[in-house]
Design an enzyme around this catalytic site. Structure first.
Site, PDB file in Angstrom:
ATOM      1  N   GLN A  82      23.050  83.443  14.919  1.00 15.27           N
ATOM      2  CA  GLN A  82      21.818  84.868  15.819  1.00 15.27           C
ATOM      3  C   GLN A  82      23.035  84.936  16.143  1.00 15.27           C
ATOM      4  O   GLN A  82      23.414  86.214  15.183  1.00 15.27           O
ATOM      5  CB  GLN A  82      21.205  83.234  16.376  1.00 15.27           C
ATOM      6  CG  GLN A  82      20.603  81.975  15.956  1.00 15.27           C
ATOM      7  CD  GLN A  82      19.781  82.440  15.777  1.00 15.27           C
ATOM      8  OE1 GLN A  82      18.441  83.808  16.005  1.00 15.27           O
ATOM      9  NE2 GLN A  82      18.419  81.585  15.275  1.00 15.27           N
ATOM     10  N   SER A  83      22.978  85.792  17.807  1.00 17.75           N
ATOM     11  CA  SER A  83      23.006  86.526  18.891  1.00 17.75           C
ATOM     12  C   SER A  83      24.256  87.461  18.462  1.00 17.75           C
ATOM     13  O   SER A  83      25.686  88.475  18.466  1.00 17.75           O
ATOM     14  CB  SER A  83      22.573  86.902  19.540  1.00 17.75           C
ATOM     15  OG  SER A  83      21.600  87.796  19.611  1.00 17.75           O
ATOM     16  N   VAL A  84      25.354  86.234  17.899  1.00 13.02           N
ATOM     17  CA  VAL A  84      26.698  86.325  17.551  1.00 13.02           C
ATOM     18  C   VAL A  84      26.777  87.558  16.338  1.00 13.02           C
ATOM     19  O   VAL A  84      27.645  87.802  16.333  1.00 13.02           O
ATOM     20  CB  VAL A  84      27.559  85.086  16.369  1.00 13.02           C
ATOM     21  CG1 VAL A  84      29.078  85.526  16.922  1.00 13.02           C
ATOM     22  CG2 VAL A  84      28.016  84.312  18.229  1.00 13.02           C
TER      23      VAL A  84
END
Lengths: 316, 641
Positions: free
Chosen positions: B363-365
């Protein structure tokens, strides 16, 4: 669960001057459920491709087709109805993409011909083609569209064929050995692509292959065909883990693995009978290692647990 | 010890073309001995050099360098006659049986041809042909037939009989069964074993079919890019592969297609991100969305491991509750966790079918990886982060991004009409997901990130206030690929994953036009994400190699200006904290920085205790304040140990 396609007692005879030369399909019954995959397996010459061609109405005039083909939203359809439906709601991809494309037109021209059948603006067609090609992993769209079939590799062509078949957002995709003509690693990629597209687009699929292990992994239900008839059918895991028909058992026993000792693979002896007209009794009897006296009569399809099997032995 | 019948030493084959002056190394210094009576299987993807190696070994093409000894003699430098005599010891069976038999020759003539060339008389030839025909299981009645009158299996039997005509010692089997039906394949495989015993043969088999190779061969050599990456006893290579490529080959193979039985009930393109369906989906995105591969390092150095059992014993107080370590992991729907302290892996645990090597969606990592890539490109002066996005991507000139600088996008200080609400079906975030292909598109929606990003409009002045917006990162992933001319996954592989010694193949999700979804589409193994965190902790240095410029790491740890960061929810979460270069800055005493993705994905870098934590989860909901607090408490408790 509603079905997209239902076939009852489909029979095909090939005739010459009014004389039946061969009867390669002898009463096929099958049903493809919406969004699901039905896998058809069997050796070369068992009538797998013939079934697909009969459904699509693509057999030559020497073929006499009998039986019912029912489609969701259409009911019983005739060959005339089919001419309108095929290529729109039901599409097919073939074994050899090299011969399925027309060699004298570019891929772009051929895709456009199909896209134009849908009522969409000219400016939108280009967009549709590009998004379709990228969805099948052909990212160099400009080059692909401008190429002639011989300028692309087999894998790329098969991808282009898949893109073409999905232009109309079909309800059913018939895939006839879509990976056989491809190099195996490329074939695996194409197979995965089809499955990914099935998840995102939700079409049902009739998947035809002689590779039992591939069908075993990719289908929801499986139908084993022998000599123009289904001999065993049921949910895939059930049939794969507990095959009842000696033919299915033979096919599964033929898969090589490290656990089986060398030289001891089960190989079904003999060949698929080439002429089926007037066949009496069980069609597999000649090659069957488990035949009994009753096999001179044709066994009916009976329900055993979750599968249906046509074998006298299945009751024991 | 058995006698060596074929000795391949240091064989290299280079193909030169006009376009490629240096030449293409199809086979790269390969050495291997074939023992009498053994079956050697060579596997690898198409293009790995299997067939070229076999052609060199069997004297069909001369190697560029290196030698091949057949029964102690070399083919090179021999007279025609001597060459022919030596070649009589070699037999060949190829993939396409019908294509390898002259259609104008009868079965008898095809099998007799090598014998005629060897100068045998007709009587001896007929006797030999009859014997061979019988041994390969064909009837004498088939002698006069031509290849088109035979089935594929019968053709392959003829090809095998022909290969055995001159009584060879070593037989090359190049994909011997791949064009045959499964049941015929079984017959041919049985026949090959029977003949090996009867004629005392040694086989050199090339196949992509791992089932065939593992069934038939004694030893397996795995080939990639012209080299053997692993050679060994078949059972041990197949069941316990040591090289990353072999592991991949086997896992791709056993995954031929997608196993329908794996897909969880209720799975659709609109439900996969929610728990509990995301448990399967986050580990298997490449099975239902288009992805591109991010290659790992070919020879990654091993990671030092020293398990610290004290970690499992810690207790964490959070939200008026006391959790044991395992309790908290379970409470947070953990899929995996890897903890590194001072560069040593001190703890790892995997749940829900996760393994050491399996990928999980970041995801946003994913954003934090993009940040580092920009630092590298800025250092190389390929990209100037102070220039406007519009100056690089004219297509976006009229959008919110036209006048914004790259560094404003990196620091999320672009002012834009964009609601990052993950659960609102009308939000721009949901529309971004649709454009990226993460959700099903309503009829008539344009697919693709590019057209969607163009529609986003400016709200207020840029650079004044923090506004977390995933679209920024998608623009940046598009821009970096456009400017460098290299695809985003290739950039990640070349500049980060390969040099930092990543072990496992990662991937990134692509939109319908093939553009990388930079905001959240990367999947990596837990260990590799931890290695990336370790690289940040080590000021961008790995194995004395400065991979990420130090100035950027210092700048990131220092954080953004307090004025920009004075947004309520950010200050409530991290008093004094900020967002810089696609990382969250806690500004706590221990000065941790971290990357976070919805549904509980984390990379946590704590410079004070020198701890790095990579953690993947499949939480029920995308964002939840309590889950965040629990994660922080967990990470800090580990850091305090």
């Amino acid at each position: 669960m509603n079905s997209v396609l239902k076939i009852t007692q489909l029979e095909v005879d090939f005739c010459l001057n009014g004389v039946i030369m061969n009867s390669p399909l002898r009463g096929m019954n099958l049903e493809v459920k919406a969004g699901k995959t039905l896998g058809i397996v069997g050796e070369t010459g068992c009538g797998k491709t013939l079934t697909a061609m009969a459904i699509m109405g693509l057999l030559p005039s020497t073929a006499v087709v009998r039986g019912d083909i029912e489609l969701a939203d259409h009911g019983r359809v005739t060959a005339v109805d089919m001419a309108r439906i095929r290529g729109e709601e039901i599409v097919m991809i073939f074994q050899n993409p090299q011969s399925a494309f027309n060699p004298i037109f570019t891929i772009g021209e051929q895709l456009k011909m199909v896209a134009k059948r849908r009522n969409i603006a000219r400016s939108e067609i280009e967009k549709l083609l590009i998004s379709r090609l990228t969805s099948v992993g052909l990212n160099d769209t400009k080059r692909v569209l401008a190429s002639y079939p011989h300028e692309l590799s087999g894998g790329m062509l098969q991808r282009a064929m898949i893109a073409m078949s999905l232009l109309s957002s079909p309800k059913l995709l018939i895939a006839d050995e879509p990976t056989t003509a491809l190099d195996a690693t490329v074939g695996d990629q194409v197979l995965r692509l089809i499955q990914e597209l099935q998840i995102s687009e939700g079409f049902a699929m009739l998947f035809i292959s002689h590779d039992v292990s591939a069908v075993g992994k990719t289908s929801d239900e499986i139908a084993v065909v022998y000599a123009g008839k289904i001999v065993e059918t049921g949910p895939t895991p059930v049939v794969m883990n507990n095959p009842k028909h000696p033919y299915t058992q033979g096919l599964l026993g033929a898969i090589p693995s490290a656990d089986k000792a060398r030289g001891t693979l089960v190989a079904i002896s003999g060949n698929v009978p080439s002429k089926l007209t007037g066949l009496v009794g069980c069609s597999f009897v000649e090659r069957c290692p488990m035949r009994i006296d009753r096999c001179v009569d044709e066994p009916p399809m009976v329900k055993v647990d979750e599968h249906s099997v046509a074998c006298w032995r299945s009751e024991q | 010890m058995s006698e060596v019948v074929m000795s391949i030493s240091n064989v290299t084959k280079v193909f030169t073309t006009r376009a490629l002056k240096a030449g293409f190394k199809a086979v790269d210094s390969i050495s291997i001995d074939l023992l009498k009576g053994e079956i050697l299987g060579v596997v690898g993807e198409s293009g790995s050099g299997k067939s070229t190696l076999a052609r060199c070994a069997f004297g069909i093409t001369p190697p560029t360098s290196g030698t091949v000894e057949i029964l102690g003699q070399t083919l090179a430098g021999k007279s025609r006659k001597a060459t022919r005599e030596l070649r009589a010891n070699l037999g060949f069976v190829f993939q396409d049986p019908a294509g390898s038999i002259n259609p104008r020759m009868s079965v008898r003539d095809a099998i007799a041809e090598p014998l005629m060339l060897a100068g045998e008389n007709t009587v001896a030839i007929d006797k030999r042909v009859e014997l061979l025909l019988d041994r390969v299981g064909l009837a004498a009645s088939q002698l006069r037939r031509k290849s088109h009158e035979l089935s594929g299996g019968q053709c392959q039997r003829v090809a095998i009989a022909r290969a055995l005509a001159t009584n060879p010692k070593i037989v090359l089997l190049d994909e011997p069964t791949s064009s045959l039906d499964l049941s015929v394949q079984a017959q041919i495989l049985n026949l090959l074993e029977e003949l090996r015993q009867g004629f005392d043969l040694t086989y050199f088999i090339i196949s992509h079919n791992l089932d065939v190779v593992s069934h038939l061969s004694d030893r397996v050599a795995v080939m990639k890019d012209g080299k053997f990456v692993e050679v060994g006893d078949t059972k041990s290579v197949i069941t316990n592969p040591t090289h990353v490529f072999t592991r991949e080959l086997i896992s791709t193979y056993s995954r031929v297609g997608l196993d329908k039985r794996e897909i969880p009930v209720g799975f659709t393109l609109d439900s996969w991100q929610n728990g509990p369906l995301n448990r399967w989906a986050f580990q298997n995105v490449e099975k239902f969305l288009p992805t591109a591969i991010i290659e790992p390092s070919l020879n990654p150095p091993s990671i030092p491991v020293a398990i610290d059992s004290a970690i499992e014993a810690i207790e964490i107080d959070v939200a008026d509750q006391r959790f044991t370590f395992p309790e908290l992991l379970a409470d947070l729907d953990t899929d995996s966790i890897v903890i590194m302290r001072k560069g040593v892996l001190v703890y790892e645990k995997y749940f829900n079918e996760m393994t050491v090597n399996s990928p999980h969606l970041l995801q946003s990592v994913s954003k934090s990886i993009l940040g580092a890539l920009y630092a590298i490109m800025a250092q190389k002066a390929v990209i100037d982060v102070e220039r406007t996005i519009g100056s690089y991507l004219p297509e976006l000139i009229n959008s919110a991004f036209g006048k914004a600088t790259i560094s404003q996008a990196l620091d999320m200080s672009i002012s834009i009409y964009f609601s990052e609400d993950y659960l609102d079906p009308q939000s721009e975030m949901t529309r971004l997901d649709i454009a990226a292909g993460w959700r099903s598109a309503p009829e008539g929606t344009d697919c693709g990130l590019r057209p969607f990003l163009k529609t986003l409009r400016i709200q207020d002045e840029h650079g004044k206030a923090f506004q977390y917006c995933s679209a920024n990162t998608d623009v940046l992933a598009w821009l970096i690929a456009e400017v460098t001319g290299i695809s985003y996954p290739e950039l990640v592989s070349t500049y980060l994953w390969n040099p930092m010694g990543a072990h496992d193949r990662a991937s990134i999700i692509l939109d319908c036009q093939g553009l990388s979804v930079g905001n959240g589409g990367i999947s990596t193994s837990t260990r590799d994400l931890a290695l990336f965190g370790q690289l940040i902790l080590n000021s961008g240095c790995f194995n004395n190699n400065q991979i990420i410029p130090q100035f950027w790491i210092d700048e990131t740890f220092a954080g953004a200006s307090p004025k920009v960061a004075s947004v309520d929810y950010l200050q409530a979460l991290h008093p004094g904290g900020s967002y810089k270069n696609q990382w969250w800055i806690t500004a706590s005493q221990s000065r941790e920085i971290y990357g976070v993705g919805i549904y509980g994905q984390y990379i946590w870098v704590d410079p004070t205790s020198e701890t790095v934590i990579a953690k993947f989860s499949s939480l029920e909901v995308p964002v939840d304040a309590l889950h965040s607090r629990k994660h922080m408490a967990l990470f800090r408790a580990i850091g305090r140990l």
